[in-house]
Design an enzyme around this catalytic site. Structure first.
Site, PDB file in Angstrom:
ATOM      1  N   ASP A 161      -6.159  -2.816  -0.985  1.00 61.43           N
ATOM      2  CA  ASP A 161      -6.438  -1.786  -1.967  1.00 61.43           C
ATOM      3  C   ASP A 161      -7.734  -1.117  -1.518  1.00 61.43           C
ATOM      4  OD1 ASP A 161      -6.451  -0.433  -4.591  1.00 61.43           O
ATOM      5  OD2 ASP A 161      -8.172  -1.734  -4.970  1.00 61.43           O
ATOM      6  N   ASP A 197     -10.094   1.328  -3.705  1.00 60.99           N
ATOM      7  CA  ASP A 197     -11.169   1.494  -4.684  1.00 60.99           C
ATOM      8  C   ASP A 197     -11.519   0.188  -5.376  1.00 60.99           C
ATOM      9  OD1 ASP A 197     -11.313   4.437  -4.428  1.00 60.99           O
ATOM     10  OD2 ASP A 197      -9.252   4.312  -5.156  1.00 60.99           O
ATOM     11  N   ASP A 222      -8.608  -5.829  -6.336  1.00 61.73           N
ATOM     12  CA  ASP A 222      -9.677  -6.066  -7.313  1.00 61.73           C
ATOM     13  C   ASP A 222      -9.199  -5.927  -8.749  1.00 61.73           C
ATOM     14  OD1 ASP A 222     -11.088  -3.147  -8.493  1.00 61.73           O
ATOM     15  OD2 ASP A 222      -9.476  -3.095  -7.012  1.00 61.73           O
TER      16      ASP A 222
END
Length: 228
Positions: A12, A14, A171
């Protein structure tokens, strides 16, 4: 072949590779203020962590009763975010080390993100990570964003990898759900520490409750070796 065998690693972007959420928050705050929603808070922003930009602005329209179309909001937020992202988006130092370590071993890597292709490209170029991460999939290119598995499955397809041979770094809860749905293992690094006990993270093969403060390139690599 790498000592990690047939493994491929999907990142991922961001909040995982780069600390871009402050820029997303500021872009959101500015756009919403222009559309009559003052005082959009960081706490309110956190509910959108891990969700694609298009799905975020669609929720805004409904939640805040905005008159602007989803497309107008999407375009405005992307434009504002790109201005901020090009000015400054720092990569997490240990994540950079991890990418470089995997690159030296020839491990196939990809980025699978809810951001637009333009935003992903700007951030990777600005951080220099584009030298290592050349396979990129945006949620704009698939039918459904996270928590659907589409972006991860498409990234695996482009790498020529089986989903079972892929490990995802994420995240956010929607991304952890997407990784599990794709049949992939997951290293979870919660951006919002209070969400570490969320059931969505329970399926992660490795859960770093302290988020980026706890993540190290060497420890992640050692875990990959043990689980290869």
């Amino acid at each position: 072949m790498s000592e990690l065998g047939t493994l491929s690693v999907l990142f991922d972007l961001d909040g995982t590779l780069v600390d871009s959420e402050p820029n997303y928050y500021e872009a959101s705050r500015q756009v919403l203020a222009e559309h009559g929603v003052p005082d959009f808070s960081w706490t309110e922003h956190q509910r959108y962590v891990g969700i694609s930009t298009r799905e975020t602005v669609a929720d805004w329209k409904e939640r805040y009763g905005l008159r602007a179309s989803v497309e107008e909001l999407f375009t405005a937020k992307n434009r504002r975010y790109l201005e901020l992202a090009r000015a400054s988006t720092p990569a997490y130092p240990e994540m950079r080390k991890f990418v470089e370590l995997l690159a030296t071993e020839g491990v196939p890597m990809a980025v699978a993100s809810g951001s637009s292709p333009e935003a992903i490209g700007a951030v990777l170029a600005g951080t220099g990570l584009d030298a290592y991460l050349t396979t990129v999939v945006s949620a704009d290119e698939v039918a459904h964003g996270k928590p659907a598995p589409d972006v991860f499955l498409e990234a695996a397809r482009r790498l020529g990898a089986r989903p079972a041979d892929c490990v995802v770094l994420e995240d956010a809860a929607p991304g952890a759900v997407a990784a599990h749905a794709a049949g992939m293992r997951c290293i979870a690094i919660p951006y919002v520490a209070e969400q570490a006990d969320a059931p969505e993270f329970a399926t992660a093969g490795l859960l770093l409750r302290g988020g980026q403060r706890e993540f190290t390139a060497r420890a992640a690599h050692d875990w990959l070796l043990r689980s290869a």
